[in-house]
Design a protein around this motif. Structure first.
Motif, mmCIF file in Angstrom:
data_model
loop_
_atom_site.group_PDB
_atom_site.id
_atom_site.type_symbol
_atom_site.label_atom_id
_atom_site.label_comp_id
_atom_site.label_asym_id
_atom_site.label_seq_id
_atom_site.Cartn_x
_atom_site.Cartn_y
_atom_site.Cartn_z
ATOM 1 N N GLY A 112 0.992 -1.148 -0.057
ATOM 2 C CA GLY A 112 -0.040 0.056 0.131
ATOM 3 C C GLY A 112 0.824 1.405 -0.079
ATOM 4 N N LEU A 113 2.052 1.297 0.734
ATOM 5 C CA LEU A 113 2.675 2.521 0.678
ATOM 6 C C LEU A 113 3.291 2.826 -0.425
ATOM 7 N N GLY A 114 3.803 2.009 -1.265
ATOM 8 C CA GLY A 114 4.378 2.092 -2.558
ATOM 9 C C GLY A 114 3.386 2.567 -3.587
ATOM 10 N N ASP A 265 7.163 -5.809 4.524
ATOM 11 C CA ASP A 265 6.060 -4.961 4.617
ATOM 12 C C ASP A 265 5.974 -4.638 6.120
ATOM 13 N N GLN A 266 6.343 -3.610 6.610
ATOM 14 C CA GLN A 266 5.771 -3.003 7.866
ATOM 15 C C GLN A 266 6.559 -3.925 8.975
ATOM 16 N N ILE A 267 7.775 -4.629 8.553
ATOM 17 C CA ILE A 267 8.752 -5.289 9.573
ATOM 18 C C ILE A 267 9.824 -4.930 9.468
ATOM 19 N N ASN A 312 7.965 10.146 2.956
ATOM 20 C CA ASN A 312 6.917 9.137 3.078
ATOM 21 C C ASN A 312 7.314 7.977 3.833
ATOM 22 N N ASP A 313 6.801 7.784 5.058
ATOM 23 C CA ASP A 313 7.329 7.205 6.054
ATOM 24 C C ASP A 313 8.488 7.787 6.592
ATOM 25 N N THR A 314 9.155 6.919 7.689
ATOM 26 C CA THR A 314 10.430 7.406 8.162
ATOM 27 C C THR A 314 11.576 6.963 7.427
ATOM 28 N N ASN A 350 3.002 9.510 8.417
ATOM 29 C CA ASN A 350 3.046 8.192 8.926
ATOM 30 C C ASN A 350 1.996 7.326 8.499
ATOM 31 N N HIS A 351 2.349 6.057 8.384
ATOM 32 C CA HIS A 351 1.460 4.941 7.798
ATOM 33 C C HIS A 351 1.245 3.739 8.753
ATOM 34 N N THR A 352 1.439 3.771 9.915
ATOM 35 C CA THR A 352 1.356 2.632 10.889
ATOM 36 C C THR A 352 1.692 3.006 12.208
ATOM 37 N N ILE A 353 0.721 2.263 13.007
ATOM 38 C CA ILE A 353 0.970 2.277 14.122
ATOM 39 C C ILE A 353 1.653 1.000 14.989
ATOM 40 N N THR A 467 -6.785 11.757 4.595
ATOM 41 C CA THR A 467 -6.927 10.466 4.359
ATOM 42 C C THR A 467 -6.719 10.038 2.784
ATOM 43 N N ASN A 468 -6.210 8.866 2.789
ATOM 44 C CA ASN A 468 -5.630 8.387 1.464
ATOM 45 C C ASN A 468 -6.862 8.312 0.287
ATOM 46 N N GLY A 469 -6.064 8.316 -0.855
ATOM 47 C CA GLY A 469 -6.914 8.131 -2.096
ATOM 48 C C GLY A 469 -6.539 7.267 -3.108
ATOM 49 N N GLU A 556 -0.637 -10.919 10.002
ATOM 50 C CA GLU A 556 -1.705 -11.373 10.944
ATOM 51 C C GLU A 556 -2.628 -10.350 11.129
ATOM 52 N N TYR A 557 -2.375 -9.077 10.963
ATOM 53 C CA TYR A 557 -3.291 -8.051 11.466
ATOM 54 C C TYR A 557 -4.452 -7.932 10.422
ATOM 55 N N LYS A 558 -4.170 -8.415 9.238
ATOM 56 C CA LYS A 558 -5.013 -8.485 8.277
ATOM 57 C C LYS A 558 -6.150 -9.529 8.250
ATOM 58 N N MET A 655 -5.641 -1.265 13.426
ATOM 59 C CA MET A 655 -4.568 -1.692 12.923
ATOM 60 C C MET A 655 -4.182 -1.391 11.613
ATOM 61 N N GLU A 656 -5.299 -1.211 10.836
ATOM 62 C CA GLU A 656 -5.034 -0.802 9.403
ATOM 63 C C GLU A 656 -5.027 0.595 9.386
ATOM 64 N N ALA A 657 -3.790 1.061 9.003
ATOM 65 C CA ALA A 657 -3.838 2.645 9.066
ATOM 66 C C ALA A 657 -4.851 3.408 8.172
ATOM 67 N N SER A 658 -4.939 2.838 7.046
ATOM 68 C CA SER A 658 -5.914 3.329 5.938
ATOM 69 C C SER A 658 -6.489 2.230 5.169
ATOM 70 N N GLY A 659 -5.831 1.644 4.521
ATOM 71 C CA GLY A 659 -6.077 0.590 3.359
ATOM 72 C C GLY A 659 -6.133 1.645 2.257
ATOM 73 N N THR A 660 -6.046 0.982 0.995
ATOM 74 C CA THR A 660 -6.300 1.619 -0.331
ATOM 75 C C THR A 660 -7.069 0.641 -1.182
HETATM 76 C C1 OX2 Z 1 0.462 0.756 4.585
HETATM 77 C C2 OX2 Z 1 -0.603 0.791 5.573
HETATM 78 O O1 OX2 Z 1 -0.489 -0.500 6.244
HETATM 79 C C3 OX2 Z 1 -1.953 0.861 5.004
HETATM 80 O O2 OX2 Z 1 -2.898 0.749 5.847
HETATM 81 C C4 OX2 Z 1 -2.113 2.159 3.988
HETATM 82 O O3 OX2 Z 1 -3.138 2.208 3.271
HETATM 83 C C5 OX2 Z 1 -0.791 2.235 3.195
HETATM 84 O O4 OX2 Z 1 0.393 2.240 3.989
HETATM 85 C C6 OX2 Z 1 -0.669 3.653 2.583
HETATM 86 O O5 OX2 Z 1 -0.742 4.513 3.556
HETATM 87 N N1 OX2 Z 1 3.936 0.160 5.064
HETATM 88 N N2 OX2 Z 1 3.052 0.226 4.567
HETATM 89 C C7 OX2 Z 1 1.815 0.778 5.096
HETATM 90 O O6 OX2 Z 1 2.451 1.327 6.039
HETATM 91 C C8 OX2 Z 1 3.626 0.938 6.195
HETATM 92 C C9 OX2 Z 1 4.513 1.373 7.118
#
Ligand code: OX2
Length: 824
Positions: A112-114, A265-267, A312-314, A350-353, A467-469, A556-558, A655-660
């Motif tokens: 999603g981030l890319g 992704d996210q790790i 775009n993120d850190t 920021n894209h995630t908690i 909010t994403n789009g 897992e969170y998805k 847990m899903e920051a936004s989703g697209t």
């Molecule tokens: C993702 C998020 O998991 C997703 O919820 C969001 O829609 C997307 O970024 C675009 O904002 N890596 N990927 C994401 O966050 C991180 C960090």
């Protein structure tokens, strides 16, 4: 059309050195791509020149990841020559669709981030915003996934092997990138302490430009990706000393930097090469930005009026220390002046908690690789902590209480002491930026209230929501021609540029003829997917089934496991003859797991094992089928989303920051089954919650459940169907001869605390799925809802998102003449 044909043939012969009479699809694809690129480059040059002439404020989007996917069709549509190209290629004996298949996906991101970064570039181009995307041209993108014996196997994605007709490599414009070395101190003429970093190693960054066209507006922006080049061939001494092979080895070593995308992704992996990638990309980009700036300006304090940099993120956050270094050590500015310039220039998304995604770098590594940057980070921290102390002690410190000052300082410090002394990149990004944004309303609220609550108190204005789009060009017009044509025949094509116009479809939801046409478009897409699956997987799909789709990274969170438990339960009901009213459905899964993420890989294995059992069982398989789509990627999403009727958005609330993906499905008329999470919440609010299938515990309910002690075993013992499904997974019902294969998955739920509350939401999910099945039997009502879903998705265009960034963060305006429609 004749012109395009001539150009294609000319490229086959003179650019590709082939005989135009030998009808190779590969050559003709490349030649067509080159002919299209010819049509973009003039506008690209004009666009760049106009920024320069008008001294436009530029936006730089810095991202370690992009997911452009394939470019041909999108570029043809943007240029308005899709039909021309189709006819031209047909005259030359090719189907345009087949030729487009020749292109490799540019998979320079994980998920999603890319993909968001690519949607944003599309919107900047379409809105006429002077933007640039900066990133890395990885030689190997996200791995190619194959499924062998039910398991994920990763193969190298050598996407560059056949060349890239879209890119301009600019080998003449190289930027030096330095690592390691040492810092020397000196005193300037005013007696101030100054620093000079003399680096140990140098590599070169070579720009590769990919052109990103706007929609029908002659505006073409640039995505500049850096590729690492060794400086060894410039170092003649090295060769002359006779160490020829040594020199070549060093060259190979240097060029490793841009070799491969980290596939997690996210790790965060915390690997040295990853930090090298980040700094390599950041320093080349900042040098390029400043080079362009200095053409028109001498005074560095003017930077924030001319330049906005979005992180775009850190991942690119080291840019803050890099700009400080240049301003202090090269421009010799005072700290305060330099810091003001930095903060006013940078903004951070920021894209995630998820804690496992928050980046930290060991101080010891930074000290070695980027010694001057580490010094600067320490100095930023010292000044920041003094400021915290001042605010905390001040009268109006609000909730800040100076008795807790030490704890507060530990929490907000850039440096964490444990488990090893490291730099918290998110804190650097927050302190060094004037804007910090979340990507959906709930996500931003959680940033303010939980993850960055101290910063929210310190800087109440900084954290904001965007909010994403998603871009309607790729995700509706280009991916779904049957539906787009239908929509256009009723409301015109304005929606492609202004997605709010879709609301004009609302009254048509009541029109039976329109509903029938809407269903016909969906059926056409389902049949197209059917043909594709037959070709690729040699499987026959039932197009009369409900197409239920869960595609995204495996995490897992998805909660792909929650979906799987529904499948197993449905299977059991069918086997036991307890499902007379079951609505036939095909459940699709797709997604990649990080190669080092054990649980995610085991989930893929389990899905495939359940699929094999269900699909082979003649008692049920006319009513229930499971399909695993290997190698989920952008171009596959473009095929699958238009054919989808039910979109699975079932992450653990909060847990899903936004989703697209959620947005792309609804835009294409799928109904959503989902939790109250991410941007799905805002979709439900825009569409009307009764038009989606919302279920499950909300974020605040989960917090209190956790506080009161969540015991997954209670659900296991209290729910017979759940118990049966879990017991089957744990036994060898789906893994004959391999007892215990899926036990880790079940144990994680039952004895590992079920961190993602799968069991807590199971029963409600089943209920929602039952509602889905029932509604599907009423095709008129289903279609009505489908139309209303799409009609109310205007807000979720990336054009809206980018307009907000432009106004509220970047303070940039679209180029004159480009706001509404065509440019000059
Ligand atoms: C993702 C998020 O998991 C997703 O919820 C969001 O829609 C997307 O970024 C675009 O904002 N890596 N990927 C994401 O966050 C991180 C960090």
């Amino acid at each position: 059309m004749e012109g395009l044909k001539k150009d294609v043939i000319r490229h086959v012969v003179s650019s590709l050195g082939s005989d135009y009479a030998s009808k190779s699809a590969y050559n003709y694809y490349n030649a067509l791509a080159l002919a299209v690129r010819d049509r973009l480059i003039d506008n690209w040059i004009k666009t760049q020149r106009s920024y320069y002439d008008e001294k436009a404020k530029r936006v730089y989007y810095l991202s370690l990841e992009y997911l452009p996917g394939k470019s041909l069709m999108n570029n043809l549509h943007c240029l308005g020559i899709y039909e021309t190209a189709r006819k031209a290629m047909s005259d030359l004996g090719f189907s345009l669709e087949d030729l487009a298949e020749q292109e490799w996906d540019a998979g320079l991101g994980n998920g999603g981030l890319g993909r968001l970064a690519s949607c944003f570039l599309d919107s900047m181009a379409t809105l006429g915003i002077p933007g640039y995307g900066y990133g890395i041209r990885y030689d190997y993108g996200i791995f190619h996934q194959v499924i062998e014996d039910g398991k994920q196997v990763e193969q190298a994605d050598n996407w560059m092997r056949v060349g890239n007709p879209w890119a301009y490599e600019r080998g003449q414009h190289l930027f030096p990138v330095r690592f390691f070395g040492e810092v020397k101190n000196w005193t300037d003429e005013y007696g101030r302490l100054r620093h000079t970093w003399t680096a140990g190693d140098t590599v070169l960054a070579m720009p590769c430009d990919m052109l990103v066209p706007g929609w029908d507006n002659h505006h073409v922006i640039n995505m500049r990706l850096w590729s690492a080049r060794s400086d060894v061939e410039f170092d003649l001494d090295f060769f002359n000393t006779g160490n020829y092979l040594g020199a070549v080895e060093e060259k190979i070593f240097d060029e490793k930097i841009s070799k491969v995308l980290y596939p997690s992704d996210q790790i965060e992996e915390g690997r040295e090469l990853r930090l090298k990638q980040q700094y390599f990309f950041v320093t080349a980009t900042i040098q390029d930005i400043l080079r362009r700036f200095r053409k028109k300006h001498q005074d560095m304090t003017e930077l924030p009026q001319s330049v906005a940099i979005q992180l775009n993120d850190t991942h690119p956050a080291i840019a803050i220390a890099e700009l400080m270094r240049i301003l202090l050590d090269e421009d010799l500015l005072d700290w305060e002046v330099a810091w003001d310039i930095c903060v006013s220039t940078f903004a951070y998304t920021n894209h995630t908690i998820l804690p496992e995604a928050l980046e930290t770098w060991p101080v010891s590594l930074l000290e070695r690789m980027l010694p001057r940057h580490m010094q600067i980070i320490y100095e930023i921290n010292a000044r920041f902590l003094r400021e915290v102390e001042r605010v905390a002690r001040s009268e109006d410190c609000g909730q800040l209480c100076h008795r807790d000052l030490d704890h507060l300082k530990q929490r907000v410090s850039l440096i964490q002491e444990r488990p090893i002394k490291s730099v918290r990149m998110a804190h650097l990004a927050i302190i060094g930026s004037h804007s910090v944004n979340g990507v959906a309303a709930l996500h931003t609220e959680l940033l303010k209230a939980r993850v960055f609550d101290d910063f929210q108190r310190l800087y109440p204005q900084k954290i904001n929501n965007k909010t994403n789009g998603v871009t309607p060009r790729r995700w509706l017009w280009s991916a779904n021609q049957p539906l787009s044509r239908l929509i256009a025949s009723h409301i015109g094509t304005g929606f492609v540029r202004n997605l709010d116009e879709l609301t004009q479809l609302e009254p048509l939801a009541a029109d039976p003829a329109f509903r029938e046409a809407w269903r016909a478009a969906k059926l056409e897409n389902k049949q197209r997917l059917q043909a594709y699956i037959k070709r690729k997987l040699m499987r026959e799909l039932h197009t009369e089934h409900l197409f239920d789709v869960h595609i995204k990274r495996i995490h897992e969170y998805k909660r792909q496991v929650l979906n799987l438990l529904h499948v197993v339960t449905a299977y059991n009901r069918l086997r036991h003859g307890q499902a007379a009213d079951f609505t036939p459905r095909t459940v699709f899964f797709g997604g990649k797991a990080a190669p080092s993420y054990f649980m995610a890989k085991r989930i893929i294995h389990a899905i495939n094992a359940v699929a094999a059992t269900v699909n082979a069982d003649s008692r049920v398989n006319d009513k229930l089928q499971v399909v695993y789509l290997p190698n989920y990627c952008v171009s596959q999403a473009e095929r699958v989303i238009p054919a989808t009727e039910l979109s699975e958005q079932i992450s653990t609330a909060g847990m899903e920051a936004s989703g697209t993906g959620n947005m792309k499905f609804a835009l294409n008329g799928a109904l959503t089954i989902g939790t109250w999470d991410g941007a799905t919440i805002e979709m439900a609010q825009a569409i009307g919650p009764e038009l989606l299938f919302i279920f499950g515990m909300r974020e605040d309910e989960l917090v209190s459940l956790r506080q009161h002690g969540y015991n997954p075993m209670l659900y296991y013992h209290g729910d017979e169907e759940l118990r049966e499904a879990l017991d089957m997974l744990r036994s060898d019902a789906f893994s004959p001869g391999q007892h215990g294969l899926f036990a880790p998955l079940v144990d994680n739920l039952l004895h590992g605390g079920d961190r993602f509350f799968v069991l807590a939401d199971y029963r409600q999910y089943l209920g929602a799925q039952q509602d889905v099945g029932r509604l599907y039997l009423d095709q008129e009502e289903w279609t009505r809802r489908s139309i209303l879903n799409a009609a109310r998705m205007g807000f979720f265009s990336s054009d809206r998102a980018i307009s907000q960034y432009a106004r509220e963060i970047w303070d940039v305006a679209p180029m004159a003449g480009l706001q509404n429609g065509k440019g000059a």
